[in-house]
Design a protein around this motif. Sequence first.
Motif, PDB file in Angstrom:
ATOM      1  N   UNK A  45      41.444 -58.291  60.617  1.00  0.00           N
ATOM      2  CA  UNK A  45      40.508 -58.968  59.458  1.00  0.00           C
ATOM      3  C   UNK A  45      39.153 -59.705  59.998  1.00  0.00           C
ATOM      4  N   UNK A  46      38.347 -60.135  58.697  1.00  0.00           N
ATOM      5  CA  UNK A  46      37.471 -60.711  59.647  1.00  0.00           C
ATOM      6  C   UNK A  46      37.674 -62.429  59.164  1.00  0.00           C
ATOM      7  N   UNK A  47      37.358 -63.697  59.787  1.00  0.00           N
ATOM      8  CA  UNK A  47      36.195 -64.822  59.332  1.00  0.00           C
ATOM      9  C   UNK A  47      38.359 -64.992  60.701  1.00  0.00           C
ATOM     10  N   UNK A  48      38.719 -65.768  59.363  1.00  0.00           N
ATOM     11  CA  UNK A  48      40.294 -66.590  60.892  1.00  0.00           C
ATOM     12  C   UNK A  48      41.329 -65.591  61.068  1.00  0.00           C
ATOM     13  N   UNK A  49      42.099 -66.476  62.179  1.00  0.00           N
ATOM     14  CA  UNK A  49      42.981 -65.447  63.238  1.00  0.00           C
ATOM     15  C   UNK A  49      44.029 -64.505  62.626  1.00  0.00           C
ATOM     16  N   UNK A  50      44.678 -63.855  63.407  1.00  0.00           N
ATOM     17  CA  UNK A  50      45.912 -63.182  62.838  1.00  0.00           C
ATOM     18  C   UNK A  50      46.897 -63.609  64.396  1.00  0.00           C
ATOM     19  N   UNK A  51      47.101 -63.945  64.550  1.00  0.00           N
ATOM     20  CA  UNK A  51      48.830 -63.518  64.810  1.00  0.00           C
ATOM     21  C   UNK A  51      49.793 -62.464  65.019  1.00  0.00           C
ATOM     22  N   UNK A  52      50.405 -62.289  65.495  1.00  0.00           N
ATOM     23  CA  UNK A  52      51.422 -61.026  66.036  1.00  0.00           C
ATOM     24  C   UNK A  52      52.180 -61.174  66.595  1.00  0.00           C
ATOM     25  N   UNK A  53      53.001 -61.294  66.865  1.00  0.00           N
ATOM     26  CA  UNK A  53      54.623 -60.800  67.920  1.00  0.00           C
ATOM     27  C   UNK A  53      55.870 -60.697  66.825  1.00  0.00           C
ATOM     28  N   UNK A  54      55.968 -60.321  68.178  1.00  0.00           N
ATOM     29  CA  UNK A  54      57.506 -59.124  68.601  1.00  0.00           C
ATOM     30  C   UNK A  54      59.073 -59.650  69.155  1.00  0.00           C
ATOM     31  N   UNK A  55      59.562 -58.496  68.876  1.00  0.00           N
ATOM     32  CA  UNK A  55      60.500 -58.553  69.837  1.00  0.00           C
ATOM     33  C   UNK A  55      60.770 -58.335  70.608  1.00  0.00           C
ATOM     34  N   UNK A  56      60.355 -56.499  70.134  1.00  0.00           N
ATOM     35  CA  UNK A  56      60.796 -55.544  71.444  1.00  0.00           C
ATOM     36  C   UNK A  56      59.442 -54.714  70.857  1.00  0.00           C
ATOM     37  N   UNK A  57      58.663 -53.579  72.126  1.00  0.00           N
ATOM     38  CA  UNK A  57      57.648 -52.977  72.040  1.00  0.00           C
ATOM     39  C   UNK A  57      58.294 -51.844  73.021  1.00  0.00           C
ATOM     40  N   UNK A  58      58.070 -50.355  72.010  1.00  0.00           N
ATOM     41  CA  UNK A  58      58.224 -49.627  72.014  1.00  0.00           C
ATOM     42  C   UNK A  58      57.199 -48.567  73.145  1.00  0.00           C
ATOM     43  N   UNK A  59      56.104 -48.994  72.740  1.00  0.00           N
ATOM     44  CA  UNK A  59      54.942 -48.478  74.158  1.00  0.00           C
ATOM     45  C   UNK A  59      53.908 -49.422  74.307  1.00  0.00           C
ATOM     46  N   UNK A  60      54.102 -51.610  74.725  1.00  0.00           N
ATOM     47  CA  UNK A  60      53.508 -52.439  75.243  1.00  0.00           C
ATOM     48  C   UNK A  60      52.430 -51.900  75.991  1.00  0.00           C
TER      49      UNK A  60
END
Length: 314
Positions: free
Chosen positions: A94-109
């Motif tokens: 999205x435009x403008x502000x920050x978006x943050x995503x954190x996860x416990x587990x990645x299947x294809x980091x």
Amino acid sequence: MTNLNSEYQLFKSLCHCVNLKSSTIDNTLLKQIKRKGLNISISANSCSLIEPVIPLSENEIKKNLNATIEEEIEHLIVLYQTDSTNKTILKQASKGLFSVLVTEYQTAGQGRRTKLWHSPLAANLYMSVQFTLQDTKNAQLLPLLTAISICNALKNIGITGLQIKWPNDIYYKGKKLAGILVECQHKPTLGSIFVIGIGLNVNMKINDKIDQEWTSLYYVKNKYFDRNQIISEILSELVVQCRQLDTLNLDLFMEQWSLYDYLHGKPILIDDNEQTFNAVAHGISKDGALLIKEHKKSELKKLYSAEVSIKAKK
Ligand code: BTN
């Protein structure tokens, strides 16, 4: 409830309860969680975590953010599992502000140079920060600035002695502690979208899938860390740096870099996918290139591509 939601609930129960009665647990889900890398002790009657784990929580992350930073963050999403936080957040940009995503587990980091980033369940920090830039003149410095922000953030909680291997690997005593993957996409409606992906080894004690020497905050300080607090500390530094990118004080940036420069003065082996050659590292230029001097040559050469592999020679 979907299978993954039930698994997430069981994961949280394991984190919060000392002992869970085996009779109350779905064995398939338990096995799934174990396979993702969580260390669980299972006996006839009960099961429990071998190491303490504090689950990721939006509230816990926000608790340690000051009001200005919190206002800058429009979305703060915690997921139990995703393929890659970078990929997922890019899809929802999205435009403008920050978006943050954190996860416990990645299947294809994803790591740099098309490598995989192994992401065992709840052991480490897997985070992506997305934002847009109007003025991209200093954008090539983002990987380096992110690494500086992480080192500064960790210093604020008493972790010193960190170094940055150009362009953006974080090292402690010659072993890799964190990696950064910055990606950029141009979308007509949004402009230049940037995603900063951070993989930081936090409480990981064993991992035989990683093909280079690594360490974790656990080994640095001999204690377990709450990942929520580390996320808040990193966001507090990083959001400020990204906001000030177009008015960056380059002298201050160079000064900060030299404090953390792991390669400075070291003989290195460079692999640019076509050839390998030896040189000595001489710091960076103001546009973020690595300065190197090849054997028997007097002039400094600039290395730009982060797609080269650099090894410090022992
Ligand atoms: C490297 O190879 O050193 C970069 C590693 C970056 C890994 C992080 S983990 C969170 C984010 N999501 C990804 O898929 N990769 C980055």
